[in-house]
Each structure stands twice: as C-alpha cells, then as structure tokens.
Design a protein around this motif. Sequence first.
Motif, mmCIF file in Angstrom:
data_model
loop_
_atom_site.group_PDB
_atom_site.id
_atom_site.type_symbol
_atom_site.label_atom_id
_atom_site.label_comp_id
_atom_site.label_asym_id
_atom_site.label_seq_id
_atom_site.Cartn_x
_atom_site.Cartn_y
_atom_site.Cartn_z
ATOM 1 N N THR A 99 49.928 54.066 -63.941
ATOM 2 C CA THR A 99 50.937 53.979 -62.888
ATOM 3 C C THR A 99 50.488 53.010 -61.800
ATOM 4 N N LYS A 100 51.414 52.678 -60.910
ATOM 5 C CA LYS A 100 51.083 51.804 -59.785
ATOM 6 C C LYS A 100 49.988 52.430 -58.931
ATOM 7 N N ARG A 101 50.077 53.737 -58.740
ATOM 8 C CA ARG A 101 49.075 54.416 -57.924
ATOM 9 C C ARG A 101 47.697 54.359 -58.577
ATOM 10 N N ILE A 103 40.843 49.908 -55.191
ATOM 11 C CA ILE A 103 40.059 50.246 -53.999
ATOM 12 C C ILE A 103 38.707 50.857 -54.369
ATOM 13 N N ALA A 104 38.594 51.369 -55.591
ATOM 14 C CA ALA A 104 37.299 51.862 -56.045
ATOM 15 C C ALA A 104 36.306 50.717 -56.234
ATOM 16 N N MET A 105 36.847 49.494 -56.376
ATOM 17 C CA MET A 105 36.005 48.310 -56.564
ATOM 18 C C MET A 105 35.452 47.758 -55.246
ATOM 19 N N THR A 106 35.753 48.411 -54.125
ATOM 20 C CA THR A 106 35.340 47.893 -52.821
ATOM 21 C C THR A 106 33.838 47.689 -52.736
ATOM 22 N N SER A 107 33.080 48.687 -53.190
ATOM 23 C CA SER A 107 31.623 48.577 -53.093
ATOM 24 C C SER A 107 31.094 47.464 -53.975
ATOM 25 N N TYR A 115 36.599 62.244 -53.079
ATOM 26 C CA TYR A 115 37.417 61.726 -51.979
ATOM 27 C C TYR A 115 36.641 61.581 -50.672
ATOM 28 N N ARG A 116 35.952 62.628 -50.233
ATOM 29 C CA ARG A 116 35.292 62.599 -48.920
ATOM 30 C C ARG A 116 34.293 61.451 -48.818
ATOM 31 N N LEU A 117 33.486 61.318 -49.861
ATOM 32 C CA LEU A 117 32.483 60.249 -49.841
ATOM 33 C C LEU A 117 33.140 58.877 -49.869
ATOM 34 N N ARG A 174 42.178 53.005 -48.765
ATOM 35 C CA ARG A 174 41.548 54.281 -49.123
ATOM 36 C C ARG A 174 42.156 55.438 -48.332
ATOM 37 N N LEU A 175 42.394 55.217 -47.051
ATOM 38 C CA LEU A 175 42.947 56.270 -46.204
ATOM 39 C C LEU A 175 44.373 56.630 -46.632
ATOM 40 N N PHE A 176 45.138 55.650 -47.078
ATOM 41 C CA PHE A 176 46.535 55.894 -47.433
ATOM 42 C C PHE A 176 46.711 56.386 -48.872
ATOM 43 N N TYR A 177 45.863 55.924 -49.783
ATOM 44 C CA TYR A 177 46.118 56.184 -51.193
ATOM 45 C C TYR A 177 45.084 57.078 -51.883
ATOM 46 N N SER A 178 43.867 57.153 -51.366
ATOM 47 C CA SER A 178 42.825 57.875 -52.086
ATOM 48 C C SER A 178 43.125 59.366 -52.168
ATOM 49 N N GLU A 179 42.674 59.959 -53.240
ATOM 50 C CA GLU A 179 42.799 61.393 -53.447
ATOM 51 C C GLU A 179 41.661 61.828 -54.357
#
Length: 472
Positions: free
Chosen positions: A23-25, A32-36, A93-95, A203-208
């Motif tokens: 899905t798009k999500r 965004i997981a690729m940020t690091s 999520y938290r980390l 991350r703040l808007f979409y991460s779960e």
Amino acid sequence: MDEVIIRNKNDIIRYIDANPRTTKRIGILFAIAMTSVFADAYDFSSISIGLSSMTAELQLTPTQVGFATSAMAVGALLSSLLGGVIADRTGRYRLFVICGVLLVIAPLGIAFAQNFAVLLAFRFILGVAVGLDFPVAFSFMAELLSSETKAKWINLWQPVSSLATITGVAIALPFALQHLTEHLWRFTVGFGAVAALVALVLRLFYSEESPMWAARHQRLDKAVAVLEKAYDVKVRIEPDDAPEEPVVTTDAPGVKTLFARRFRPRTWLVSITAFTQSLQYYAVGFYIPLIAGYVFGADLVSTIVATVCAQLCALAAGMIQSALTTRLGIIRLGKIGYGIVLVALVLLGIFGVHNDKSISLLPIVLVAIMMFGHHFGPGPLSKTLAPISYPTEIRGIGSGWAETLVRVGSICGLMAFPIALATFGVSTTMFLVAVFPAIALVALFVIKWDPQRDAVDLPDDAVADQAPAPAV
C-alpha cells in the motif's frame, strides 16, 4: 476494501508473510525507515570530502582527526546492541521517533561546532542515533514485507546509501568550483539535518508499530488494528477455540540466544559478512578522495568528480542487485560481489597508485569496479541477512549484533588503512585488505544457510533450541 479473517495472532504473521500487497502507507513507512541509512552514508561522504577544510579551520592534530572521524562509528558500536534490545522489548515505534529527533540535532551540532570537544561530542551523538536506529529500522522493514519480497526491498538500502554518498560529495562541487572551501565541511554536514528533519516529520505523521511485533506482544484486537492501518484492509476477528496467547512481557533475549545451536550457523555467517564488508568498504571507500588525490594531486574538483563517478558505479550495482535478489538470492549475490571486490583489490595491489606527473585513470577504474562489486553483494548482504534470518522475537537483537560487527569493521578500516598506507604503501595495503573478502567467500561457500529458503517468522521457528541446526 479487502476483508481478512483473523482467528489468532499467528494468522497475522501468516498473512504478512504470504501477502504480496504493498500500500501507499507501506511505501512511506519503508522510505522513512531508510532515514538512518541516508544519515550514515551522507555523514560518511560529507566528512570525507570536507576533511581538509575541517582540519584547517579547527586546527586539528592528526590524532584529533582520527578521533573525530571514528567517533560516529564508536557511538554506533556502543548503541547498536542496545537498540536491538530496546526494539525487541518495547517495540519499534518509540525508538523510531527518538532516533529521528537525534538525527536532526546531531548534524546541526557538528556543523556549528567551534572546537574539537563540541565536534567530538556531536559526532558521537550522531553515531549513537544511527546505532540505535539501524536495528529497529531494518527489523521494521522486514516485518512489513512478505517472505518472498522482503530481501529484494530491504536490499534497496544499498542504492539509498549510494545516493546519500553521492549527495554528500556533490554538494561540495559548487563550492569547489568557486574556490569557497574554507567552511566547506560545515555546509556539507549541515545539509544532512535538512533531510533528517523531513524524515522526522514523516515519522511523526505516518509511523506506527510493527504489525508482526504487535502480534507477538500485544492483545489480538490491538494487533489487528495495526494490521488494518498498515495494509488498508478490513479485518474480521473470528476467535478460535484456543485461549488467546498471553501478551509477552518477559525480557528480550540476549546475544547468547543468537549462538544457540539452532541459530549458530546463521549468526556466524551474519557476523563474518557484516565485519568483512565493513572493513573493506571503510578502508577503501572512505579514502576514495585520498586515492583520487594521489592521482589528480590537489585538484579538488577532479577529486570530487572522480569520487562521484565511483559512487555512481556503486549506485548502479545497488539497483541491479536489488532487481536480481529474488531470482539469484542474496547468498549468491554475496558470492559474486565478494569475488569482484577480491579481484579489484588484487589488481590494485599489482598496479598500485602513483602520484607522479603521468596521470593514470586505472586506479580510479579499479576502485570503481571494487565499489560496484561491494554494492552488488557484500554491502546489501551485511544489513539484509540478519533481519531476514531471525524470527520476530530476536530480530532486533540479531540486527543489532550485525550492526555492531559492521561498526567494529568500520573502526578497524578507518584506523588501520591510513596506518598501513603510510607504513607499507598502496600496493601492499590493497593486498592486506583483499584478505577479508577472501575470508567472506570461504564462509559463504562453507556455511549452508540461506534465509530465502525458509520462513523464519512462523510459530515453529520461535526462539527455541529444538530443531537441528543447518549443516555447516
């Protein structure tokens, strides 16, 4: 909207493993997981190309330069295992959010550093952020994708890394063309915070939470809610007669679990490939500008262009290997890639690099071939192998262990290469580095473990030392 019937938590895991749906999500979460990955590679290249200006402006001694360049790797080394443990114990999520904040703050601190102490502190913080984020990011990606596609898509981290490296070097080009190199390192490093800020907002808007982790550690209704949101499906719960499994609240397994009889062969393979690829890359890759300098002298523009060309070869290799992952498998890609690296390093050792008046492009070509081989197999293997080799319960600690070995290899490469270069010269140094891809090739042929042959997230692959170990 599709409807899925879920009877128990294991149904959630089976659905994700077998589901080809993207899905798009899922795409946004994956990105965004690729940020690091981007932050790590970008810092690597931006510091590398700006090292001379940073040294001159802050009046750093050779020892201080060594500490400054390796501080990030040390921070990542110390935090990687911790990140894996936290990710397995408290979720993804938290980390994710905490690391996103640190990835913004640290580059800004480096860019505005006025002395060695501040520079060292923020480079260490950046390393801690990357070290914490890598295990959770790669575990998260592995738990979003089906068994058939996860290796292919996770392997995209390698072209993302190459793109970040090219970006870090290319940003310096306009400054070099205008001979504005006095504060070059501040501009190149500081830009990394801009990319990190964009990623933090996403991350703040979409991460779960990871749906697989939720299935293992949360109530069935909460895990189903995560599944519905991530995959855009409607889930109907039809509980079976068996009582719901209790929520897992025990401490996360430690490194000892990775070396239990069942997991020992795969852990050895993860360890060897993570260490060797990192050492060979950080020994040669970090010093591409230095090697280019041997060829082109003090011409910074030529050095930047040569570095970008070498990294474009790496980017092409990363894209090609990702497309071939499903067909050939990551183990076979690793064998081919290590073979290319070994041949390129041996040829570099034979022909050497000379900084006389006659300019030869052969060393740059061989380095580019080495980078192609590295990004075709060893590089992707080092970070993809662990998250797809372990079940959910130990995926975080397994990924953290692999990242720890990556950092050990990077520190060894960063520290040993300049010493060997000064002591033995280029030719002998290349022969010494070539030993490590040779070791990895032996391991890949001897250890008979291929995660793409088996599903590791099903209940019968839980953290138990019951089944016979794969043959070695």
